[in-house]
Design an enzyme around this catalytic site. Structure first.
Site: not given
Lengths: 168, 54, 65, 578
Positions: D232, D228, D379-381
């Protein structure tokens, strides 16, 4: 530190959002009764499933009037038993473990979904009210044949359901 | 870049980001609506769901 | 030009998600929009945006924007 | 006022090298992305479905490790040297970490790409997450370790610069861009401990045949301990550019220096003790730990939500200075012709959408609905694939001229490219989110199964597949345009008329920031305490339940043990002699 009034307003709004999200999830857990997969089962040696009383013979088992236990083994690239047949109007508890790598056991298009980790047993209880057919997929990459790993879950009408002996 | 195109200089005290507040208020409403929709319609309406044995 | 070409391009881009999702939203209130209608609609939106941006010039035409 | 390369020609060379390493990774990653998008929608198939996962591993590793982190080290070097106004302490040291990272990348790439060649007995089809007991060739783990150590040394380089600067400017506040770099790196040091332990104590010895088994839940938990905060780590350089460059492009100034510092401190504190939210559906972790991870994750929304306000307000300040009026009409006064501005603005807009799907991912029980479905890559694209990647590309349109001294090859193409990325991602990501809600899994080579069919609520699954394929193709075209622009820029003639490398002063400056915000030791200590609180009990419980090396189990694929390798060598030699 000098924070602009508008930004303070937004800070309050953001905190409201965060607290609201946590509150909704808590309501789902406490009010609706959605429980998470947890650590209630002992660990198990994935190479010794043949010796295990529950998983040597993957099956559906009746344990109460409308209660059934299903023991599922996920392995490259299949689920056992397949198909899984249970009657409508029953509470079904799934016990799922893996014989090799990490898989998942996911009933497509529903909220029945768990990771399957070798050495661990995932348990989840589901109420099936209506008859129907669902696909089961492995949604965690488990090797080159991953896309072929599927099974069927058949919820039979109550009066048509019959538990087969030694089903697998 | 700023010096070429800016028409006026705005210091800290003569700038209130009212446009930002307006945009972010819209975003707030959108988030609340979408969250409620996703949680109560898409999720809880998508039975069967994992429940505890009571 | 009412807005700069760059801004027009961005506006057209931003109409894409709206046009796509309009169909989903419409189906929630029971209106099934066929694919062809969506395509025609998106074309219409683009033409309308270009028309709005270029045809009626403002009193003071902006060179930057 | 001069361009970056005029003040720091040697550092500019390192940054150029880092950027090009990043772009090469982007090129390979984008190509594999195109193959994937056409394969899993069953439109064009070049490879067999069993090779899909080799392609997926390469796409994941090259995009989210090599592309992002090489760009990051370039940006961070630029940010530190610019804001401290001093060069690196030792160029030799700087080049050495760059070379270590490059070598690590090559080592990781070899076993991944060898997966395409059947005659080479080497593979790493383990995807970006390399969950045991899936096992990669040892070289894969060694390469990753070298790469991470390279980033540690890079961080040490920036800390050295800051210490040297501090001894000369003892009473001054840490310049904001340097502050952002340092807090991000502290977070990274804490976060990479997880992966270091996972690889060095378990996976590498296991892949070398030194230990028999590992505990799959333990290594998986250690991965997400890192998995995770790495998100960031990708995002922070984008944030850095939103806070420092975007207001400048908009013709304004950063709205608030103190809040920017608060945001980065919050990321340092909260990024790591949340990783268990990737494991909501894992057996062997109690519901209580999952709930704690969820509340932490929800509070991690705060710095991003604050960023939304501060950055938009800074842009609005620019628009107002340019004559913008009204509640919304000021948006028209922004410099939409500037690709660097437009790219970052669109990236920020998509991040607002990705933020929402991330809130769903963070909600504990709603995770049953979308866990490991196509919703997640959708989501993460939007986040790493757009908020980060598009911001990097937009940033490159401004930074590349700064570090080469050469003007951008084509501004109109650059503008078109950023808008095309937005449109392509809209198609692809929107369809992925909706497909995820139908229960269509991620990470699979086939659009449908044999025993049953996915049914769409609106339209059809074929339509969703078409949207994914169209979107993926547009993204590939966009990436090619970007790379072409960068290549031509590199061959351009140097110019004297580059914009100056100056970051405008914030409206509310650092004098207004409480001094405690710069107390990095204090924040590091609190961050470590939070990590210990969040992770000690779950890790202890996992080890207690399953044992440090697990309850048993084989490796997949089964690797050759050292004695077997020796035997094999002897056999081959004998064969050759015969």
């Amino acid at each position: 530190m000098n924070i602009h009034t508008y930004e303070k307003l937004w800070l309050v709004g953001a905190m409201l959002l965060i607290v609201g999200f946590i509150a909704t999830v808590t309501y789902g857990a406490v009010g609706v009764g959605v429980t998470m997969i947890d650590d209630s089962e002992e660990t198990i040696d994935p190479t010794q499933l043949d010796e295990d009383e529950r998983f040597s013979e993957p099956r559906v088992e009746q344990v109460g009037e409308n209660e059934y236990d299903v023991y599922v083994v996920a392995r490259q690239f299949m689920f056992q038993p397949d198909p899984i047949e249970v009657p409508a109007g029953s509470d079904v508890t799934f016990y799922v473990t893996s014989a090799d790598v990490i898989h998942s056991f996911s009933v497509a298009g529903t909220n029945v979904n768990t990771m399957v980790i070798p050495g661990e047993v995932s348990t989840m209880t589901v109420e099936f009210d209506e008859p129907g057919e669902y696909g089961i997929v492995c949604n965690e990459y488990c090797g080159s044949g991953h896309h072929a790993m599927e099974a069927m879950l058949i919820v039979q009408p109550e009066d048509e359901f019959e538990l087969e002996e030694g089903e697998n | 870049m700023a010096s070429e195109t800016s028409k006026r200089e705005l210091g800290h005290d003569d700038f209130d980001p009212i446009g930002t507040l307006a945009l972010i208020a819209l975003y707030f409403l959108l988030l609340v609506f979408l969250w409620l929709f996703m949680y109560f319609v898409e999720f809880l309406g998508n039975e069967p769901t994992v429940v505890g044995l009571i | 030009m009412r807005i700069s070409r760059g801004a027009l391009l961005v506006l057209i881009a931003m109409s894409v998600p709206i046009v796509i999702e309009l169909r989903t939203v419409a189906s929630f209130v029971g209106i099934e929009v066929p694919l062809s209608v969506t395509l025609a609609l998106s074309l219409l939106v683009v033409v309308a945006l270009v028309f709005w941006a270029t045809l009626p010039p403002k009193q003071e035409p902006e060179s930057t924007g | 006022m001069s361009a970056y390369i005029d003040d720091f020609p040697e550092e500019a060379a390192v940054i150029r090298a880092a950027f090009w390493s990043s772009f090469v990774a982007l090129a390979i990653g984008a190509f594999f992305g195109l193959i994937q998008t056409l394969h899993r929608t069953d439109i064009v198939r070049i490879f067999d479905s069993t090779d899909y996962y080799t392609i997926l591993t390469a796409h994941g590793v090259f995009m989210v490790i090599t592309f992002t982190i090489f760009f990051l080290v370039g940006v961070f070097t630029w940010a530190v040297t610019t804001s401290l106004d001093r060069g690196v302490e030792s160029l030799r040291f700087t080049w050495s970490w760059y070379l270590l990272m490059s070598l690590g990348t090559v080592f990781t790439a070899i076993p991944i790409l060898a997966g395409f060649v059947d005659s080479i007995d080497m593979s790493a089809d383990v995807l970006f997450t390399f969950y045991a007991p899936l096992q990669a060739h040892p070289l894969f783990y060694i390469g990753l370790t070298m790469f991470v150590i390279g980033t540690w040394l890079a961080g040490a380089d920036w800390f050295r610069s800051w210490w040297a600067w501090k001894s000369e400017n003892p009473s001054e506040r840490i310049p904001l861009p340097t502050f952002m770099v340092l807090t991000t790196m502290i977070m990274w040091y804490i976060a990479t401990l997880g992966i270091a332990v996972s690889i060095l104590a378990f996976l590498l010895p296991w892949s070398l045949g030194l230990v028999e088994t590992v505990n799959p839940l333990l290594t998986r938990t250690l991965f997400w301990y890192f998995g995770h905060p790495v998100v960031y780590f990708w995002l922070m350089p984008a944030y850095l550019m939103w806070y420092t460059l975007l207001p400048k492009f908009a013709g304004g100034r950063l709205f608030s220096d103190p809040l920017a510092r608060v945001v980065f401190v919050l990321f340092l504190l909260l990024s790591t003790p949340v990783g268990i939210h990737h494991q909501y559906l894992d057996p062997g972790i109690s519901e209580g730990f999952k709930f704690i991870a969820m509340t932490n994750t929800m509070f991690l929304l705060l710095p991003s939500l604050l960023t939304a306000f501060t950055v938009v307000a800074s842009i609005e300040h620019g628009a107002r200075q340019r004559g913008g009026e009204g509640y919304f009409a000021w948006l028209g006064a922004l410099p939409w012709r500037e690709p660097a501005f437009t790219g970052m603005a669109l990236a920020g807009l998509m991040f607002a959408a990705g933020g929402f799907s991330g809130m769903i991912n963070a909600g504990m029980n709603i995770n049953y609905l979308i866990h490991n479905t196509l919703w997640v890559p959708g989501h993460f694209h939007l986040t790493v694939g757009t908020a980060v990647a598009l911001t990097f590309m937009a940033g490159a349109y401004w930074l590349m001229p700064q570090v080469t001294g050469k003007p951008l090859a084509s501004k109109p193409i650059a503008l078109f490219q950023t808008v095309l990325w937005f449109v392509g991602m809209t198609f692809m990501s929107n369809a992925m989110h909706r497909a995820g809600l139908l229960g269509i899994p991620r990470r699979t080579a086939e659009p449908q199964y044999e025993g049953f069919e996915f049914q769409a609520a609106v339209g059809s699954v074929a339509e969703l597949d078409a949207q994914v394929a169209i979107g993926g193709t547009l993204l590939f075209v966009s990436a090619v345009l970007f790379l072409w622009n960068m290549l031509i820029t590199s061959f351009n003639r140097p110019t004297e008329t580059l914009p100056s490398n100056v970051i405008p002063e914030p409206l509310s400056g650092s004098d207004d920031s409480p001094a405690v915000l710069d107390n990095l030791k204090l924040w590091t200590l609190i961050a470590i305490v939070l990590v210990v609180l969040a992770y000690s009990l779950p890790l202890a419980s996992i080890v207690d339940r399953g044992g440090l090396f697990g309850p048993g189990g084989d490796a997949f694929p089964v690797r050759l043990s050292p004695t077997l390798v020796a035997q094999l060598l002897v056999d081959t030699v004998q064969e050759g002699l015969r």
